[in-house]
Motif scaffolding. Structure first.
Motif, PDB file in Angstrom:
ATOM      1  N   LEU A  35       0.868  -0.923   0.102  1.00 52.58           N
ATOM      2  CA  LEU A  35       0.026   0.048  -0.023  1.00 52.58           C
ATOM      3  C   LEU A  35       0.835   1.241   0.060  1.00 52.58           C
ATOM      4  O   LEU A  35       1.691   0.979   0.890  1.00 52.58           O
ATOM      5  CB  LEU A  35      -0.992  -0.001   1.218  1.00 52.58           C
ATOM      6  N   PRO A  36       0.729   2.174  -1.111  1.00 52.80           N
ATOM      7  CA  PRO A  36       1.491   3.222  -0.861  1.00 52.80           C
ATOM      8  C   PRO A  36       1.027   4.312   0.373  1.00 52.80           C
ATOM      9  O   PRO A  36      -0.108   4.194   1.030  1.00 52.80           O
ATOM     10  CB  PRO A  36       0.971   4.057  -2.225  1.00 52.80           C
ATOM     11  N   GLU A  37       2.109   5.139   0.471  1.00 51.48           N
ATOM     12  CA  GLU A  37       1.638   5.951   1.740  1.00 51.48           C
ATOM     13  C   GLU A  37       0.366   7.034   1.630  1.00 51.48           C
ATOM     14  O   GLU A  37      -0.313   7.169   2.508  1.00 51.48           O
ATOM     15  CB  GLU A  37       2.805   7.103   1.687  1.00 51.48           C
ATOM     16  N   VAL A  38       0.086   7.388   0.351  1.00 45.87           N
ATOM     17  CA  VAL A  38      -1.110   8.048   0.155  1.00 45.87           C
ATOM     18  C   VAL A  38      -2.010   7.049  -0.841  1.00 45.87           C
ATOM     19  O   VAL A  38      -1.817   7.190  -2.090  1.00 45.87           O
ATOM     20  CB  VAL A  38      -0.787   9.391  -0.492  1.00 45.87           C
ATOM     21  N   ASP A  40      -4.970   5.925  -3.227  1.00 42.34           N
ATOM     22  CA  ASP A  40      -5.791   6.536  -4.096  1.00 42.34           C
ATOM     23  C   ASP A  40      -6.990   5.641  -3.872  1.00 42.34           C
ATOM     24  O   ASP A  40      -7.423   4.749  -3.420  1.00 42.34           O
ATOM     25  CB  ASP A  40      -5.201   6.520  -5.443  1.00 42.34           C
ATOM     26  N   PRO A  41      -8.173   6.114  -4.657  1.00 45.01           N
ATOM     27  CA  PRO A  41      -9.476   5.646  -4.731  1.00 45.01           C
ATOM     28  C   PRO A  41      -9.282   4.161  -5.192  1.00 45.01           C
ATOM     29  O   PRO A  41     -10.369   3.132  -4.496  1.00 45.01           O
ATOM     30  CB  PRO A  41     -10.317   6.280  -5.624  1.00 45.01           C
ATOM     31  N   ALA A  42      -8.652   3.608  -6.166  1.00 38.33           N
ATOM     32  CA  ALA A  42      -8.441   2.347  -6.471  1.00 38.33           C
ATOM     33  C   ALA A  42      -7.889   1.180  -5.428  1.00 38.33           C
ATOM     34  O   ALA A  42      -8.296   0.362  -5.221  1.00 38.33           O
ATOM     35  CB  ALA A  42      -7.440   2.052  -7.694  1.00 38.33           C
ATOM     36  N   ASP A  43      -7.154   1.922  -4.646  1.00 38.18           N
ATOM     37  CA  ASP A  43      -6.634   1.094  -3.524  1.00 38.18           C
ATOM     38  C   ASP A  43      -7.750   1.123  -2.362  1.00 38.18           C
ATOM     39  O   ASP A  43      -7.892  -0.150  -1.904  1.00 38.18           O
ATOM     40  CB  ASP A  43      -5.426   1.911  -2.792  1.00 38.18           C
ATOM     41  N   THR A  45     -10.785   0.900  -2.967  1.00 34.33           N
ATOM     42  CA  THR A  45     -11.657  -0.130  -3.446  1.00 34.33           C
ATOM     43  C   THR A  45     -10.999  -1.638  -3.504  1.00 34.33           C
ATOM     44  O   THR A  45     -11.760  -2.506  -3.059  1.00 34.33           O
ATOM     45  CB  THR A  45     -11.898   0.176  -5.136  1.00 34.33           C
ATOM     46  N   GLU A  46      -9.880  -1.945  -3.741  1.00 30.22           N
ATOM     47  CA  GLU A  46      -9.198  -2.892  -3.534  1.00 30.22           C
ATOM     48  C   GLU A  46      -9.202  -3.602  -2.231  1.00 30.22           C
ATOM     49  O   GLU A  46      -9.759  -4.761  -2.120  1.00 30.22           O
ATOM     50  CB  GLU A  46      -7.828  -2.951  -4.138  1.00 30.22           C
ATOM     51  N   TYR A  47      -9.021  -2.842  -1.217  1.00 31.90           N
ATOM     52  CA  TYR A  47      -8.964  -3.100   0.159  1.00 31.90           C
ATOM     53  C   TYR A  47     -10.373  -3.306   0.558  1.00 31.90           C
ATOM     54  O   TYR A  47     -10.666  -4.310   1.323  1.00 31.90           O
ATOM     55  CB  TYR A  47      -8.572  -1.593   0.975  1.00 31.90           C
ATOM     56  N   ALA A  48     -11.438  -2.827  -0.122  1.00 32.58           N
ATOM     57  CA  ALA A  48     -12.678  -3.151   0.422  1.00 32.58           C
ATOM     58  C   ALA A  48     -13.063  -4.659  -0.020  1.00 32.58           C
ATOM     59  O   ALA A  48     -13.740  -5.273   0.475  1.00 32.58           O
ATOM     60  CB  ALA A  48     -13.936  -1.991  -0.162  1.00 32.58           C
ATOM     61  N   ASN A  49     -12.702  -4.678  -1.357  1.00 33.45           N
ATOM     62  CA  ASN A  49     -12.797  -5.944  -2.024  1.00 33.45           C
ATOM     63  C   ASN A  49     -12.294  -7.082  -1.071  1.00 33.45           C
ATOM     64  O   ASN A  49     -12.837  -8.181  -0.882  1.00 33.45           O
ATOM     65  CB  ASN A  49     -12.529  -6.082  -3.416  1.00 33.45           C
ATOM     66  N   LEU A  50     -10.809  -6.917  -0.895  1.00 37.46           N
ATOM     67  CA  LEU A  50     -10.407  -7.966  -0.248  1.00 37.46           C
ATOM     68  C   LEU A  50     -10.886  -8.090   1.353  1.00 37.46           C
ATOM     69  O   LEU A  50     -11.026  -9.166   1.816  1.00 37.46           O
ATOM     70  CB  LEU A  50      -8.805  -7.537  -0.055  1.00 37.46           C
ATOM     71  N   LEU A  51     -11.156  -7.259   1.882  1.00 39.97           N
ATOM     72  CA  LEU A  51     -11.978  -7.254   3.269  1.00 39.97           C
ATOM     73  C   LEU A  51     -13.228  -8.090   3.292  1.00 39.97           C
ATOM     74  O   LEU A  51     -13.452  -9.005   4.238  1.00 39.97           O
ATOM     75  CB  LEU A  51     -12.208  -6.005   3.793  1.00 39.97           C
ATOM     76  N   SER A  52     -13.979  -7.993   2.328  1.00 40.64           N
ATOM     77  CA  SER A  52     -15.176  -8.489   1.982  1.00 40.64           C
ATOM     78  C   SER A  52     -14.754 -10.214   1.653  1.00 40.64           C
ATOM     79  O   SER A  52     -15.657 -10.839   2.152  1.00 40.64           O
ATOM     80  CB  SER A  52     -15.925  -7.809   0.714  1.00 40.64           C
TER      81      SER A  52
END
Length: 78
Positions: A35-38, A40-43, A45-52
């Motif tokens: 994960l980058p320091e800042v 972005d919206p794609a990150d 979204t990806e995090y939400a999908n992985l958590l789901s």
């Protein structure tokens, strides 16, 4: 006639669910490591999908444990 490949018993299904849960958790960890320091919206979204996916894997694990006879009392306060 005997099945050459008997149906998986509940313990095997539980082991498979545990493996899927472990994989999902490892995918979340791998994402967080890159994960980058800042973010972005794609990150996000990806995090939400992985958590789901990890939550579904956990739910499947708990259901498989219940089916295998490992019923746990509720941990929530009443």
């Amino acid at each position: 006639m005997t099945d050459l490949y008997p149906a998986a018993d509940q313990r095997e299904l539980l082991r498979q669910a545990a493996t899927a849960h472990t994989t999902a958790a490892a995918e979340v960890e791998a994402f967080l490591r890159r994960l980058p320091e800042v973010p972005d919206p794609a990150d996000v979204t990806e995090y939400a999908n992985l958590l789901s996916r990890a939550e579904r894997a956990r739910d499947d694990l708990l259901a498989a444990a219940d089916a295998a006879g490992l019923r746990l009392p509720s941990l929530e306060s009443e």
